[in-house]
Scaffold this motif. Structure first.
Motif, mmCIF file in Angstrom:
data_model
loop_
_atom_site.group_PDB
_atom_site.id
_atom_site.type_symbol
_atom_site.label_atom_id
_atom_site.label_comp_id
_atom_site.label_asym_id
_atom_site.label_seq_id
_atom_site.Cartn_x
_atom_site.Cartn_y
_atom_site.Cartn_z
ATOM 1 N N TRP A 61 -1.138 -4.176 -1.579
ATOM 2 C CA TRP A 61 -1.457 -2.760 -1.746
ATOM 3 C C TRP A 61 -0.405 -1.865 -1.093
ATOM 4 O O TRP A 61 -0.117 -0.773 -1.589
ATOM 5 C CB TRP A 61 -2.839 -2.452 -1.181
ATOM 6 C CG TRP A 61 -3.247 -1.022 -1.387
ATOM 7 C CD1 TRP A 61 -3.515 -0.079 -0.442
ATOM 8 C CD2 TRP A 61 -3.423 -0.368 -2.652
ATOM 9 N NE1 TRP A 61 -3.841 1.116 -1.026
ATOM 10 C CE2 TRP A 61 -3.792 0.967 -2.394
ATOM 11 C CE3 TRP A 61 -3.297 -0.789 -3.983
ATOM 12 C CZ2 TRP A 61 -4.044 1.886 -3.394
ATOM 13 C CZ3 TRP A 61 -3.537 0.132 -5.003
ATOM 14 C CH2 TRP A 61 -3.910 1.446 -4.701
ATOM 15 N N ARG A 65 0.749 0.878 -3.788
ATOM 16 C CA ARG A 65 0.362 2.286 -3.646
ATOM 17 C C ARG A 65 1.527 3.249 -3.879
ATOM 18 O O ARG A 65 1.368 4.231 -4.640
ATOM 19 C CB ARG A 65 -0.251 2.520 -2.265
ATOM 20 C CG ARG A 65 -0.720 3.953 -2.028
ATOM 21 C CD ARG A 65 -1.409 4.083 -0.695
ATOM 22 N NE ARG A 65 -0.523 3.665 0.391
ATOM 23 C CZ ARG A 65 -0.905 3.555 1.659
ATOM 24 N NH1 ARG A 65 -2.157 3.799 1.992
ATOM 25 N NH2 ARG A 65 -0.037 3.185 2.590
ATOM 26 N N GLN A 69 1.695 6.207 -6.824
ATOM 27 C CA GLN A 69 1.983 7.603 -6.520
ATOM 28 C C GLN A 69 3.209 8.083 -7.284
ATOM 29 O O GLN A 69 3.219 9.199 -7.831
ATOM 30 C CB GLN A 69 2.196 7.766 -5.013
ATOM 31 C CG GLN A 69 0.940 7.518 -4.183
ATOM 32 C CD GLN A 69 1.217 7.496 -2.694
ATOM 33 O OE1 GLN A 69 2.350 7.278 -2.249
ATOM 34 N NE2 GLN A 69 0.173 7.703 -1.898
#
Length: 294
Positions: A61, A65, A69
């Motif tokens: 993660w 992530r 984004q």
């Protein structure tokens, strides 16, 4: 399928999905030697893949992530007319590289029936050959000097080559993690980056496979109790996380040859038993199934 069998398959899936030894090949051997190679067995394998998919999200993660984004930032630039291919942050370039690596998956969709037919052809000869291919890739990659290429300097040609390695991975005995990681290392990628790229690029492939068969799974095609399904799901998730930690250590310490030798031995044994069983009317398979039935 009993709860015990579901847990055993979950352990096999969780460990072998990420260890470079081929989860599909090991599950094919388990199903062959237990007689559980029906359609429900194939669909249950997809459920196990869902568990290992969640494991990837949990373990990676921190790398996933920023890409999520950046993806939404890229969409914002498109709508605002500020998008440019000339200025690419590392995360944006990583997204483009991942996209290129996914293009060869079209070959997987075109050959889906053929690959599923190989997995359910009633023998393990192809599995033996594929284990040997995995072994060759691992041993070759381990012999290559450590690379230094990361996303900023990785070519799209290299991304496509890794994508081709992933496209043939549904063949039982070809390790998805092993083939993609080995291809990246052979092409000179930094070891940590090659590992991250290999695991993250597998997410859309697994999601795509799950979506293709979602109708059968959600429609009750498994024909199994919910408890059995959950047992396999949770077990594959837990052991998947353990396997990811082990692979990280193996790549950092340059010990992939262990699994190269393991898949070499397994490939020779599988190929030998497969040829003998096919010629003699499957006596080894019958003996093992009888042993499990006791």
């Amino acid at each position: 399928m009993s709860m015990t069998e579901a847990i055993i398959q979950g352990i096999i899936q969780g460990l072998t999905e990420f260890l470079p030894v081929s989860s599909s090949g090991h599950l094919a051997l388990y199903q062959y030697f237990t007689g559980n190679n029906s359609e429900s067995g194939a669909l249950f394998s997809l459920v196990l893949h869902l568990g290992t998919l969640v494991a990837v999200f949990i373990a990676f993660w921190g790398s996933i992530r920023p890409l999520v984004q950046e993806f939404f930032c890229m969409l914002g630039d498109l709508f605002k007319g500020r998008f440019s291919l000339r200025t690419q942050r590392p995360q944006r370039r990583m997204i483009f590289l991942l996209f290129v690596s996914l293009l060869p998956l079209a070959l997987t969709f075109l050959l889906k029936d053929l690959m599923q037919g190989v997995a359910a052809d009633g023998n393990i000869i192809v599995e033996g050959v594929c284990f040997l291919v995995t072994s060759a890739l691992l041993l070759l990659a381990n012999s290559c000097p450590p690379g230094r290429i990361k996303a900023g300097h990785m070519s799209y040609r290299a991304a496509a080559a890794i994508g081709i390695a992933q496209a043939v991975a549904p063949l039982p005995g070809i390790s998805r993690s092993g083939s993609t990681l080995s291809t990246g290392l052979i092409l000179g990628l930094d070891r940590k980056f090659a590992l991250d790229f290999s695991f993250i690029m597998g997410i859309p492939a697994v999601i795509g496979a799950l979506l293709l068969d979602a109708k059968e799974i959600l429609g009750g095609g498994l024909g199994l109790p919910l408890g059995v399904v959950l047992a396999g799901l949770v077990t594959s998730l837990v052991f998947g996380l353990l396997a990811i930690g082990m692979v990280r250590w193996l790549v950092a310490s340059q010990k992939l040859q262990w699994f190269g030798f393991y898949t070499l031995l397994l490939g020779v044994l599988t190929l030998g038993v497969g040829i003998y069983d096919a010629a003699a009317g499957h006596p080894v398979q019958a003996a093992v199934i009888a042993l499990f039935a006791k």
